[in-house]
Design an enzyme around this catalytic site. Structure first.
Site, PDB file in Angstrom:
ATOM      1  N   TYR A   1       0.835  -1.201   0.000  1.00 41.46           N
ATOM      2  CA  TYR A   1       0.000   0.000   0.000  1.00 41.46           C
ATOM      3  C   TYR A   1       0.871   1.254   0.000  1.00 41.46           C
ATOM      4  O   TYR A   1       1.729   1.435   0.869  1.00 41.46           O
ATOM      5  CB  TYR A   1      -0.965   0.014   1.193  1.00 41.46           C
ATOM      6  CG  TYR A   1      -2.043  -1.065   1.118  1.00 41.46           C
ATOM      7  CD1 TYR A   1      -2.305  -1.753  -0.074  1.00 41.46           C
ATOM      8  CD2 TYR A   1      -2.806  -1.391   2.225  1.00 41.46           C
ATOM      9  CE1 TYR A   1      -3.290  -2.734  -0.133  1.00 41.46           C
ATOM     10  CE2 TYR A   1      -3.794  -2.378   2.165  1.00 41.46           C
ATOM     11  CZ  TYR A   1      -4.020  -3.047   0.978  1.00 41.46           C
ATOM     12  OH  TYR A   1      -4.980  -4.030   0.906  1.00 41.46           O
TER      13      TYR A   1
ATOM     14  N   HIS B   1      -1.780 -12.224   0.093  1.00 49.11           N
ATOM     15  CA  HIS B   1      -2.603 -11.168  -0.514  1.00 49.11           C
ATOM     16  C   HIS B   1      -3.440 -11.640  -1.709  1.00 49.11           C
ATOM     17  O   HIS B   1      -4.653 -11.471  -1.734  1.00 49.11           O
ATOM     18  CB  HIS B   1      -1.676 -10.022  -0.926  1.00 49.11           C
ATOM     19  CG  HIS B   1      -2.345  -8.684  -0.999  1.00 49.11           C
ATOM     20  ND1 HIS B   1      -1.665  -7.505  -0.872  1.00 49.11           N
ATOM     21  CD2 HIS B   1      -3.635  -8.338  -1.210  1.00 49.11           C
ATOM     22  CE1 HIS B   1      -2.515  -6.493  -0.981  1.00 49.11           C
ATOM     23  NE2 HIS B   1      -3.706  -6.973  -1.191  1.00 49.11           N
ATOM     24  N   ARG B   2      -2.787 -12.165  -2.738  1.00 48.67           N
ATOM     25  CA  ARG B   2      -3.497 -12.683  -3.924  1.00 48.67           C
ATOM     26  C   ARG B   2      -2.825 -13.973  -4.337  1.00 48.67           C
ATOM     27  O   ARG B   2      -1.597 -14.034  -4.331  1.00 48.67           O
ATOM     28  CB  ARG B   2      -3.395 -11.700  -5.101  1.00 48.67           C
ATOM     29  CG  ARG B   2      -4.442 -10.644  -5.058  1.00 48.67           C
ATOM     30  CD  ARG B   2      -4.535  -9.850  -6.342  1.00 48.67           C
ATOM     31  NE  ARG B   2      -5.541  -8.833  -6.161  1.00 48.67           N
ATOM     32  CZ  ARG B   2      -6.840  -9.035  -6.292  1.00 48.67           C
ATOM     33  NH1 ARG B   2      -7.302 -10.220  -6.668  1.00 48.67           N
ATOM     34  NH2 ARG B   2      -7.690  -8.056  -6.088  1.00 48.67           N
TER      35      ARG B   2
ATOM     36  N   SER C   1      -6.307 -13.981   1.324  1.00 49.08           N
ATOM     37  CA  SER C   1      -7.186 -12.981   0.729  1.00 49.08           C
ATOM     38  C   SER C   1      -7.409 -13.384  -0.721  1.00 49.08           C
ATOM     39  O   SER C   1      -6.494 -13.903  -1.371  1.00 49.08           O
ATOM     40  CB  SER C   1      -6.517 -11.604   0.816  1.00 49.08           C
ATOM     41  OG  SER C   1      -7.319 -10.634   0.197  1.00 49.08           O
TER      42      SER C   1
END
Ligand SMILES: NC(=O)c1ccc[n+]([C@@H]2O[C@H](COP(=O)([O-])OP(=O)(O)OC[C@H]3O[C@@H](n4cnc5c(N)ncnc54)[C@H](OP(=O)(O)O)[C@@H]3O)[C@@H](O)[C@H]2O)c1
Length: 325
Positions: free
Chosen positions: A62, A135-136, A165
Site C-alpha cells: 500500500y 494477498h493474492r 485474501s
C-alpha cells in the site's frame, strides 16, 4: 462499537476494521512522506480509537510501503498502544522492477514471505503482526514453502495468526492441508454492488445472467472451518454515495433505497451499506478504506443499524437488478 472474537484466536476485534490502503499518499514510486501524510494517518488512527475500532488492515504494497510507514510512525508516537490494537498486514504481491528488470508478479516463496514481514515490521514500528494474510494467490505456490515460512514466523513471534485474501474454497482447503494451525481469515471483495458471495447462494439450479463463478462454497467453507470473513471495498469506493445519474439503473435504485433506510434511522448512508454486510450471519467484518475521520465515524454507525430480513432482501434485489428467483 461491538467486538467479536476471530475464531481460533484470542483476538477480540471491532466489527469494523479500518483499512489503510489510502494512507501514505498513493501508489507513485519514490514520493516523500510529508508531515501532512503523517498527520492524516495519526488523525485516522485517533478517530478509530475514539470510535472503538481496534482492528487495522495494511499491506506491504500500500502506497509502496508508505501506508505502513505513516501508520507505524503514528503508532510509535503513542506508547503503550500496540498491545491494545490488532494489526493485520499482507504479503505476496511484488511490484515490477523489484529488483530492476522483473515483472509485476505474485510470490508466496519462503524467502519472499519472510523478507516481506521483516519490512512490514520495520515500517510499522512493531515486533509482531497479529495476522498475516497471503494477498493474492500465487499460481506457482508450494504448500510446503508457505508452511515453513508460517512456522518460522510463528515460532519467532513475528506473526501470530495466518490467513488469506482473494482465495476460493479449493485454494483455502488445499493450503490448509499443509498447515498445522487453522487459517483465520479470508479477505474478499464483498459489498452491495459486488454481491457474488450472496448471489451464489440463490443461483444454483437457476437460469441467471451472471453466475458468480468462483464463489461456490466459499462462505460455507469459511463458516464450517471458522475462517473469519473480511470484506474489502465494502462501500464500492463511494459509487452509491455521490452523483449516480450516469450509473446503471440498479445502482441508482440501490442508492435511493440506501438513502431511504438511512434517513428513516437518522444515520449516514455508509452505515446502511455496511449494515447490509454485518447482517450476514457469517459475521463478515467490513474493511473500510476511507482516509477521512468524519467518514470513518459515519461508517462506525453501522454498528447501531439492524436491517430487517425484508430490507436486506430489498437492497439485494435492487443491487442485483432482479427480484429473487
Ligand atoms: N485484499 C485485497 O485484495 C484488497 C483490495 C483492496 C482493498 N483492500 C483493503 O480494503 C480496504 C478498503 O478498500 P477500499 O478503499 O476499496 O474501500 P471502500 O471503503 O469501498 O472505498 C474507500 C475509498 O473510496 C473513496 N470514497 C469516495 N467517496 C466515498 C464515499 N462517499 N464513501 C466512502 N468512500 C468514498 C474513499 O476516499 P476518502 O479517503 O476520501 O474517504 C476511499 O478512497 C483498503 O483500505 C484495504 O485495507 C484489500
Amino acid at each position: 462499537m461491538r467486538k467479536q472474537l476471530i475464531p481460533h484466536t484470542d483476538l477480540s476485534v471491532s466489527r469494523i476494521c479500518a483499512g489503510c490502503m489510502g494512507l501514505g499518499g498513493g501508489w507513485e514510486k519514490d514520493t516523500p512522506i510529508t508531515p501532512d501524510l503523517e498527520k492524516q494517518a495519526a488523525a485516522l488512527l485517533d478517530k478509530a480509537l475514539e470510535l472503538g475500532i481496534n482492528f487495522f488492515d495494511n499491506a506491504n504494497i500500500y502506497a509502496r510501503g508508505r501506508a505502513e510507514e505513516v501508520f507505524g510512525r503514528a503508532l510509535a508516537a503513542r506508547p503503550g498502544l500496540r498491545e491494545q490494537i490488532i494489526i493485520q498486514s499482507k504479503c505476496g504481491i511484488r511490484w515490477a522492477d523489484d529488483p530492476p528488470g522483473t515483472p509485476q508478479r505474485f510470490d508466496f516463496s519462503y524467502e519472499n514471505i519472510l523478507s516481506t514481514v521483516e519490512g512490514s515490521l520495520r515500517r510499522l514500528h512493531t515486533d509482531y503482526l497479529d495476522i498475516l494474510l497471503l494477498h493474492r494467490p500465487d499460481v506457482l505456490w508450494e504448500g510446503e514453502e508457505i508452511a515453513k515460512a508460517f512456522a518460522e514466523l510463528k515460532q519467532s513471534g513475528k506473526a501470530r495468526y495466518f490467513g488469506v485474501s482473494n482465495q476460493n474454497r479449493f485454494q483455502m482447503e488445499y493450503l490448509q492441508s499443509f498447515l498445522p494451525d487453522p487459517l483465520v481469515a479470508n479477505q474478499l471483495q464483498m459489498s452491495l454492488l459486488h454481491n457474488g458471495f450472496a448471489e451464489v447462494g440463490i443461483s444454483f439450479n437457476q437460469h441467471v445472467a451472471a453466475y458468480p463463478d468462483g464463489w461456490e462454497g466459499v462462505l460455507e467453507y469459511c463458516r464450517l472451518k471458522g475462517v473469519g470473513l473480511q470484506a474489502w471495498s465494502p462501500l464500492d469506493r463511494g459509487a452509491l454515495n455521490g452523483d449516480t445519474a450516469n450509473l446503471p439503473a440498479n445502482v441508482q435504485k440501490t442508492a435511493v433505497l440506501v438513502e431511504q433506510y438511512a434517513q428513516a434511522r437518522s444515520v449516514p448512508a455508509e452505515a446502511v451499506q455496511l449494515a447490509w454486510l454485518l447482517k450476514h450471519p457469517a459475521q463478515i467484518i467490513p474493511v473500510t478504506g476511507t482516509t477521512r475521520p468524519d467518514r470513518l465515524a459515519a461508517c462506525s454507525r453501522a454498528d447501531e443499524v439492524e436491517l430487517s430480513r425484508e430490507e436486506w432482501y430489498s437492497l439485494f434485489a435492487s443491487a442485483r437488478g432482479h427480484e429473487m428467483p
